[in-house]
Design a protein around this motif. Structure first.
Motif, PDB file in Angstrom:
ATOM      1  N   LYS A   4      34.905  25.401  15.273  1.00 59.85           N
ATOM      2  CA  LYS A   4      35.767  26.444  15.562  1.00 59.85           C
ATOM      3  C   LYS A   4      36.028  27.668  14.748  1.00 59.85           C
ATOM      4  CE  LYS A   4      39.088  23.253  18.034  1.00 59.85           C
ATOM      5  NZ  LYS A   4      40.353  22.590  17.908  1.00 59.85           N
ATOM      6  N   THR A   5      35.594  27.540  13.520  1.00 61.30           N
ATOM      7  CA  THR A   5      35.666  28.599  12.548  1.00 61.30           C
ATOM      8  C   THR A   5      34.481  29.405  12.700  1.00 61.30           C
ATOM      9  OG1 THR A   5      36.759  27.190  10.870  1.00 61.30           O
ATOM     10  CG2 THR A   5      35.870  29.179   9.974  1.00 61.30           C
ATOM     11  N   VAL A   6      33.365  28.880  13.036  1.00 59.14           N
ATOM     12  CA  VAL A   6      31.995  29.681  13.267  1.00 59.14           C
ATOM     13  C   VAL A   6      32.201  30.432  14.586  1.00 59.14           C
ATOM     14  CG1 VAL A   6      29.609  29.335  13.635  1.00 59.14           C
ATOM     15  CG2 VAL A   6      30.691  27.905  11.712  1.00 59.14           C
ATOM     16  N   GLN A   7      32.757  29.835  15.487  1.00 59.01           N
ATOM     17  CA  GLN A   7      32.982  30.530  16.711  1.00 59.01           C
ATOM     18  C   GLN A   7      33.686  31.624  16.432  1.00 59.01           C
ATOM     19  OE1 GLN A   7      33.819  27.369  19.596  1.00 59.01           O
ATOM     20  NE2 GLN A   7      31.602  26.797  19.531  1.00 59.01           N
ATOM     21  N   MET A   8      34.967  31.584  15.680  1.00 62.59           N
ATOM     22  CA  MET A   8      35.932  32.596  15.683  1.00 62.59           C
ATOM     23  C   MET A   8      35.274  33.702  14.780  1.00 62.59           C
ATOM     24  SD  MET A   8      39.605  30.770  14.416  1.00 62.59           S
ATOM     25  CE  MET A   8      40.250  29.572  15.500  1.00 62.59           C
ATOM     26  N   VAL A   9      34.585  33.370  13.875  1.00 63.09           N
ATOM     27  CA  VAL A   9      33.596  34.324  12.916  1.00 63.09           C
ATOM     28  C   VAL A   9      32.549  35.165  13.828  1.00 63.09           C
ATOM     29  CG1 VAL A   9      32.200  34.894  11.320  1.00 63.09           C
ATOM     30  CG2 VAL A   9      33.891  33.215  10.838  1.00 63.09           C
ATOM     31  N   CYS A  10      31.827  34.401  15.002  1.00 56.92           N
ATOM     32  CA  CYS A  10      31.280  34.955  15.921  1.00 56.92           C
ATOM     33  C   CYS A  10      31.626  35.856  16.860  1.00 56.92           C
ATOM     34  CB  CYS A  10      30.371  33.787  16.553  1.00 56.92           C
ATOM     35  SG  CYS A  10      28.958  33.102  15.289  1.00 56.92           S
ATOM     36  N   VAL A  11      32.978  35.457  17.422  1.00 54.36           N
ATOM     37  CA  VAL A  11      33.713  36.167  17.992  1.00 54.36           C
ATOM     38  C   VAL A  11      34.118  37.671  17.463  1.00 54.36           C
ATOM     39  CG1 VAL A  11      36.009  36.598  19.215  1.00 54.36           C
ATOM     40  CG2 VAL A  11      34.613  34.496  19.657  1.00 54.36           C
ATOM     41  N   ALA A  12      34.680  37.466  16.241  1.00 53.62           N
ATOM     42  CA  ALA A  12      35.031  38.723  15.702  1.00 53.62           C
ATOM     43  C   ALA A  12      33.528  39.745  15.196  1.00 53.62           C
ATOM     44  CB  ALA A  12      35.632  38.370  14.065  1.00 53.62           C
ATOM     45  N   LEU A  13      32.589  39.108  14.669  1.00 52.06           N
ATOM     46  CA  LEU A  13      31.457  40.048  14.586  1.00 52.06           C
ATOM     47  C   LEU A  13      30.937  40.770  15.701  1.00 52.06           C
ATOM     48  CD1 LEU A  13      29.347  37.495  11.967  1.00 52.06           C
ATOM     49  CD2 LEU A  13      30.553  39.981  11.627  1.00 52.06           C
ATOM     50  N   GLY A 115      25.236  33.726  23.458  1.00 54.41           N
ATOM     51  CA  GLY A 115      24.463  34.127  22.587  1.00 54.41           C
ATOM     52  C   GLY A 115      23.069  35.073  22.955  1.00 54.41           C
ATOM     53  N   VAL A 116      22.449  34.780  23.885  1.00 52.25           N
ATOM     54  CA  VAL A 116      21.465  35.383  24.601  1.00 52.25           C
ATOM     55  C   VAL A 116      21.870  36.895  25.185  1.00 52.25           C
ATOM     56  CG1 VAL A 116      19.702  35.509  26.688  1.00 52.25           C
ATOM     57  CG2 VAL A 116      20.153  33.439  25.296  1.00 52.25           C
ATOM     58  N   GLY A 117      23.109  36.894  25.637  1.00 55.10           N
ATOM     59  CA  GLY A 117      23.492  38.186  25.923  1.00 55.10           C
ATOM     60  C   GLY A 117      23.856  39.317  24.824  1.00 55.10           C
ATOM     61  N   LEU A 118      24.313  38.679  23.668  1.00 52.15           N
ATOM     62  CA  LEU A 118      24.387  39.425  22.571  1.00 52.15           C
ATOM     63  C   LEU A 118      23.131  39.813  21.863  1.00 52.15           C
ATOM     64  CD1 LEU A 118      27.258  37.702  20.880  1.00 52.15           C
ATOM     65  CD2 LEU A 118      27.316  39.643  22.109  1.00 52.15           C
ATOM     66  N   ILE A 119      22.033  39.079  21.929  1.00 54.74           N
ATOM     67  CA  ILE A 119      20.789  39.473  21.492  1.00 54.74           C
ATOM     68  C   ILE A 119      20.169  40.614  22.385  1.00 54.74           C
ATOM     69  CG2 ILE A 119      18.395  38.667  21.284  1.00 54.74           C
ATOM     70  CD1 ILE A 119      19.307  35.987  20.454  1.00 54.74           C
ATOM     71  N   LEU A 120      20.435  40.473  23.798  1.00 53.11           N
ATOM     72  CA  LEU A 120      20.013  41.645  24.574  1.00 53.11           C
ATOM     73  C   LEU A 120      20.774  42.815  24.413  1.00 53.11           C
ATOM     74  CD1 LEU A 120      19.163  39.411  27.908  1.00 53.11           C
ATOM     75  CD2 LEU A 120      17.507  40.648  26.137  1.00 53.11           C
ATOM     76  N   THR A 121      21.998  42.701  24.235  1.00 54.49           N
ATOM     77  CA  THR A 121      22.862  43.773  23.832  1.00 54.49           C
ATOM     78  C   THR A 121      22.566  44.533  22.592  1.00 54.49           C
ATOM     79  OG1 THR A 121      24.822  42.825  24.796  1.00 54.49           O
ATOM     80  CG2 THR A 121      25.322  44.562  23.331  1.00 54.49           C
ATOM     81  N   LEU A 162      24.711  42.414  16.308  1.00 56.33           N
ATOM     82  CA  LEU A 162      24.896  41.682  17.609  1.00 56.33           C
ATOM     83  C   LEU A 162      23.846  40.981  17.811  1.00 56.33           C
ATOM     84  CD1 LEU A 162      26.248  44.717  20.013  1.00 56.33           C
ATOM     85  CD2 LEU A 162      27.365  42.619  19.330  1.00 56.33           C
ATOM     86  N   MET A 163      22.415  41.133  17.242  1.00 51.45           N
ATOM     87  CA  MET A 163      21.408  40.292  17.501  1.00 51.45           C
ATOM     88  C   MET A 163      21.581  39.045  16.550  1.00 51.45           C
ATOM     89  SD  MET A 163      18.248  43.279  17.677  1.00 51.45           S
ATOM     90  CE  MET A 163      17.040  42.059  18.089  1.00 51.45           C
ATOM     91  N   LEU A 164      21.988  39.180  15.199  1.00 55.73           N
ATOM     92  CA  LEU A 164      22.186  38.177  14.557  1.00 55.73           C
ATOM     93  C   LEU A 164      23.187  37.213  14.788  1.00 55.73           C
ATOM     94  CD1 LEU A 164      21.863  40.192  11.129  1.00 55.73           C
ATOM     95  CD2 LEU A 164      20.225  38.617  12.080  1.00 55.73           C
ATOM     96  N   THR A 165      24.162  37.699  15.269  1.00 52.85           N
ATOM     97  CA  THR A 165      25.415  36.689  15.714  1.00 52.85           C
ATOM     98  C   THR A 165      24.961  36.081  17.008  1.00 52.85           C
ATOM     99  OG1 THR A 165      26.958  38.472  15.071  1.00 52.85           O
ATOM    100  CG2 THR A 165      27.813  36.890  16.653  1.00 52.85           C
ATOM    101  N   GLY A 167      21.714  35.410  17.727  1.00 55.62           N
ATOM    102  CA  GLY A 167      20.894  34.217  17.115  1.00 55.62           C
ATOM    103  C   GLY A 167      21.525  33.131  16.614  1.00 55.62           C
ATOM    104  N   LEU A 168      22.494  33.087  15.901  1.00 60.22           N
ATOM    105  CA  LEU A 168      23.344  32.199  15.289  1.00 60.22           C
ATOM    106  C   LEU A 168      23.840  31.499  16.240  1.00 60.22           C
ATOM    107  CD1 LEU A 168      24.597  30.834  12.870  1.00 60.22           C
ATOM    108  CD2 LEU A 168      26.461  32.781  12.880  1.00 60.22           C
ATOM    109  N   LEU A 169      24.543  32.089  17.327  1.00 61.52           N
ATOM    110  CA  LEU A 169      25.064  31.175  18.609  1.00 61.52           C
ATOM    111  C   LEU A 169      24.008  30.559  19.253  1.00 61.52           C
ATOM    112  CD1 LEU A 169      27.679  33.924  19.896  1.00 61.52           C
ATOM    113  CD2 LEU A 169      27.961  31.705  18.993  1.00 61.52           C
ATOM    114  N   CYS A 170      22.784  31.117  19.587  1.00 58.87           N
ATOM    115  CA  CYS A 170      22.065  30.210  20.121  1.00 58.87           C
ATOM    116  C   CYS A 170      21.429  29.009  19.302  1.00 58.87           C
ATOM    117  CB  CYS A 170      20.520  31.203  20.693  1.00 58.87           C
ATOM    118  SG  CYS A 170      20.882  32.564  21.573  1.00 58.87           S
ATOM    119  N   TYR A 171      21.472  29.242  18.146  1.00 65.21           N
ATOM    120  CA  TYR A 171      20.961  28.203  17.408  1.00 65.21           C
ATOM    121  C   TYR A 171      22.009  27.221  17.159  1.00 65.21           C
ATOM    122  CZ  TYR A 171      19.551  25.617  12.865  1.00 65.21           C
ATOM    123  OH  TYR A 171      19.452  24.546  12.215  1.00 65.21           O
TER     124      TYR A 171
END
Length: 189
Positions: A4-13, A115-121, A162-165, A167-171
């Motif tokens: 949940k914490t990682v997902q919150m950080v990814c949402v913020a980033l 995650g894939v959408g953020l990489i493409l963005t 966005l690409m790093l975030t 990638g982290l979500l995909c991983y």
């Protein structure tokens, strides 16, 4: 708890990155020229001229004045903004800290799609920014000095974020499908 914490950080980033993409698209700061007492700022949508003795004057571009590459830049950044909004919504609805989706098997797929959408963005905003940077570096230095504007730097930073975030979500979604995100962190920590 860790997922949940990682997902919150990814949402913020990703929200910060999306704001950066919108700023990059909207500001007339793609290139700046200085000539005597005049400073001109050029963006995707308008050009602003500022004299040292007076106020700033902005004019919106007319479609026939624009080169074809500017139409491409506009299209890529607008598609990037829309895809970023869609990816952020997918991430919000598919996260563990929101009760929007009740099916636990769907959440990792939504996070993977986000995650894939953020990489493409990120990629879609880095392409026009890099292209414009390349074009500006190949302009012969005549009387007018052309410099990179703030939107170029904002676009690079937002795209990389966005690409790093993404990638982290995909991983993390890949590791969650084999045992859950929480088990991934409990095994590592």
């Amino acid at each position: 708890m860790a997922s949940k914490t990682v997902q919150m950080v990814c949402v913020a980033l990703s929200a910060i990155g999306l704001i950066g993409v919108i700023i990059c698209c909207a500001l007339p700061e793609w290139s700046v020229t200085n000539q005597g007492d005049m400073e001109a700022h050029y963006g995707l949508w308008k050009a602003c001229v500022k004299y040292t003795t007076g106020p700033q004057e902005c004019r919106t571009y007319i479609g026939s004045w624009l080169p074809s590459e500017m139409h491409s830049f506009r299209a890529l950044t607008i598609i990037s903004c829309m895809l970023g909004i869609l990816s952020l919504l997918l991430l919000l609805f598919g996260s563990d800290f929101t009760p929007c989706v009740q099916n636990e098997n769907t959440k990792p797929k939504m996070i993977l799609a986000a995650g894939v959408g953020l990489i493409l963005t990120g990629l879609l905003v880095i392409i026009p920014v890099s292209w414009k940077t390349h074009d500006m570096r190949n302009i012969p230095m005549l009387v007018v000095r052309v410099m990179l504007g703030a939107s170029i730097y904002i676009g690079f930073i937002a795209g990389l974020m966005l690409m790093l975030t993404g990638g982290l979500l995909c991983y993390l979604s890949r590791s969650s499908s084999s045992g859950g995100t929480a088990s991934f962190f409990s095994n590592r920590v």
